[in-house]
Design a protein around this motif. Structure first.
Motif, PDB file in Angstrom:
ATOM      1  N   ILE A 166       0.840  -1.195   0.000  1.00 58.08           N
ATOM      2  CA  ILE A 166       0.000   0.000   0.000  1.00 58.08           C
ATOM      3  C   ILE A 166       0.879   1.250   0.000  1.00 58.08           C
ATOM      4  CG2 ILE A 166      -1.766   1.285   1.255  1.00 58.08           C
ATOM      5  CD1 ILE A 166      -2.747  -1.310  -0.020  1.00 58.08           C
ATOM      6  N   SER A 196      -6.385  -0.479   0.278  1.00 58.58           N
ATOM      7  CA  SER A 196      -6.922  -1.102  -0.939  1.00 58.58           C
ATOM      8  C   SER A 196      -8.255  -0.474  -1.320  1.00 58.58           C
ATOM      9  CB  SER A 196      -7.092  -2.605  -0.724  1.00 58.58           C
ATOM     10  OG  SER A 196      -5.862  -3.225  -0.419  1.00 58.58           O
ATOM     11  N   ASP A 228       2.047   1.741  -3.473  1.00 61.09           N
ATOM     12  CA  ASP A 228       0.962   2.265  -4.309  1.00 61.09           C
ATOM     13  C   ASP A 228       0.716   3.748  -4.050  1.00 61.09           C
ATOM     14  OD1 ASP A 228       0.541  -0.233  -5.425  1.00 61.09           O
ATOM     15  OD2 ASP A 228      -0.997  -0.791  -3.964  1.00 61.09           O
ATOM     16  N   PHE A 229       0.719   4.142  -2.785  1.00 54.58           N
ATOM     17  CA  PHE A 229       0.492   5.539  -2.445  1.00 54.58           C
ATOM     18  C   PHE A 229       1.627   6.418  -2.967  1.00 54.58           C
ATOM     19  CE2 PHE A 229      -2.858   5.964   1.086  1.00 54.58           C
ATOM     20  CZ  PHE A 229      -3.660   5.005   0.478  1.00 54.58           C
ATOM     21  N   GLN A 266      -7.851   3.053  -2.781  1.00 54.83           N
ATOM     22  CA  GLN A 266      -7.399   3.032  -4.170  1.00 54.83           C
ATOM     23  C   GLN A 266      -8.545   2.709  -5.120  1.00 54.83           C
ATOM     24  OE1 GLN A 266      -3.524   1.033  -4.932  1.00 54.83           O
ATOM     25  NE2 GLN A 266      -3.379   0.822  -2.716  1.00 54.83           N
ATOM     26  N   ARG A 267      -9.374   1.759  -4.750  1.00 57.15           N
ATOM     27  CA  ARG A 267     -10.503   1.409  -5.619  1.00 57.15           C
ATOM     28  C   ARG A 267     -11.486   2.567  -5.728  1.00 57.15           C
ATOM     29  NH1 ARG A 267     -10.255  -3.589  -2.634  1.00 57.15           N
ATOM     30  NH2 ARG A 267      -9.341  -5.264  -3.890  1.00 57.15           N
ATOM     31  N   GLY A 297     -10.670   0.647  -9.680  1.00 56.34           N
ATOM     32  CA  GLY A 297      -9.356   0.051  -9.881  1.00 56.34           C
ATOM     33  C   GLY A 297      -8.724   0.310 -11.227  1.00 56.34           C
ATOM     34  N   THR A 313     -10.032   5.453  -7.886  1.00 55.51           N
ATOM     35  CA  THR A 313      -9.891   5.145  -9.314  1.00 55.51           C
ATOM     36  C   THR A 313     -11.175   4.584  -9.912  1.00 55.51           C
ATOM     37  OG1 THR A 313      -9.018   2.946  -8.768  1.00 55.51           O
ATOM     38  CG2 THR A 313      -7.414   4.725  -9.085  1.00 55.51           C
ATOM     39  N   PRO A 359      -3.528   0.537  -9.510  1.00 62.11           N
ATOM     40  CA  PRO A 359      -3.977   0.232  -8.150  1.00 62.11           C
ATOM     41  C   PRO A 359      -3.655  -1.199  -7.737  1.00 62.11           C
ATOM     42  CG  PRO A 359      -5.677   1.429  -9.337  1.00 62.11           C
ATOM     43  CD  PRO A 359      -4.621   1.079 -10.346  1.00 62.11           C
ATOM     44  N   ALA A 368       0.860   6.808  -6.676  1.00 56.07           N
ATOM     45  CA  ALA A 368      -0.367   7.568  -6.925  1.00 56.07           C
ATOM     46  C   ALA A 368      -0.197   9.044  -6.578  1.00 56.07           C
ATOM     47  CB  ALA A 368      -1.512   6.970  -6.116  1.00 56.07           C
TER      48      ALA A 368
END
Length: 324
Positions: A76, A137, A79-80, A140-141, A147, A144, A245, A83
């Motif tokens: 995560i 998670s 991902d962050f 993120q979904r 996803g 976006t 994501p 993003a």
């Protein structure tokens, strides 16, 4: 003592000292015999370059495991990092360096949440970081719309050089990983702070009695680990010019495996940076070698799992033999 040493079988002594290295070398020889391309310079560099992001994630994991915990949210944080950096550049027109700093700060937010749960609410690291994983998670979904990836084709060349640049022929992502590994090695193995971290991991109650401010150290470790993982997100985003994501989850299990392989190789069985690096390179060699064998996806994954379990079993066996 001398009689005990003399009575130790030679094979046992070899396994204790060099078992994992021997297996590592056998895999290299096997893959090289199967496909000579494996030992070519460019392919070896591909292995190192392809392991850079995993190494960065594993460094953060090593720090947390050294405190006696675990971090299931490292993906995560990656991902962050990706993003936050891409959105900062694409939606707000922020300079690439500022966007990179924002990405690292975005990853650090994950560590702040983990620290608040573990230190503030006294939730176990496993449950706290698992909760952070589910929260991250979902975020993120939602962000976006289910996803979908966020692409940024006009990404500045300077930012892209984080993944595609080089210095004296060495890929920039490898340099970033090596610099972070050097910093982590100094922190964990050569500093007073590192000794306190290991003391916490071995026996937290004794560390408290010794006057070590365990909560402060644990708080900083979670933030530092997540910020480190965000570097992996920057590299991943720069490489493909998009944020995908939940892509960080792919690194979680391999990072855990690399850390525990490295810990089992240590004479005292503790997490350490050289061991983690060895574990990452082992996984990189296996992945690359199986790819060159041309196996189908399912077979390759099954063999990777078997080899990983066998490597962990061997490393643990070495540690147990060393203690006995």
């Amino acid at each position: 003592m001398a009689s005990e040493t003399a009575s130790t079988p030679l094979w046992r002594d070899i396994v204790v000292r060099f078992g994992f290295l021997i297996v590592f070398a056998l895999f290299v020889v096997f893959f090289a015999a199967w496909n000579p391309v494996f030992v070519q310079g460019q392919n070896l560099m591909n292995i190192v370059e392809g392991s850079a992001i995993l190494m960065i994630i594993a460094l953060g994991m090593t720090l947390i495991v050294a405190t006696g915990g675990i971090d299931l949210s490292v993906g995560i944080a990656l991902d962050f990092g990706a993003a936050f950096a891409i959105v900062a550049m694409k939606s707000f027109g922020i300079h690439w360096f500022g966007a990179a700093c924002i990405g690292i700060a975005g990853g650090a937010l994950v560590g702040l949440l983990n620290a608040a749960l573990v230190v503030g609410l006294r939730i176990s690291p496993f449950l706290a970081t698992l909760g952070t994983f589910f929260i991250g998670s979902s975020v993120q979904r939602i962000f976006t719309n289910g996803g979908g990836p966020i692409s940024y084709r006009q990404m500045p060349d300077e930012f892209r050089s984080l993944a595609l640049g080089d210095l004296f022929g060495i890929p920039s992502e490898v340099i970033i990983a090596l610099v972070l590994a050097a910093i982590y090695f100094f922190v964990l193995e050569r500093s007073v702070w590192g000794r306190r971290i290991h003391a916490m991991g071995m026996q937290r109650s004794a560390a408290v009695v010794a006057g070590i401010k365990v909560n402060r150290i644990l708080f900083l470790c979670f933030v530092m680990a997540s910020a480190t993982c965000a570097f992996g997100g920057l590299i991943a985003a720069a490489n493909i010019r998009m944020f995908t994501p939940l892509s960080g989850f792919a690194y979680l299990l391999d990072a855990i495996a690399a850390v525990f392989i490295g810990a089992a190789l240590h004479p005292r069985g503790r997490p350490n940076i050289p061991g983690t690096v060895a574990g990452v390179l082992f996984l990189g060699v296996v992945t690359n070698g199986l790819n060159l064998m041309g196996l189908n996806f399912n077979t390759k994954d099954a063999l990777s799992g078997i080899i990983l379990v066998a490597a962990l079993a061997l490393a643990v066996a070495q540690r147990n033999m060393r203690k006995s």
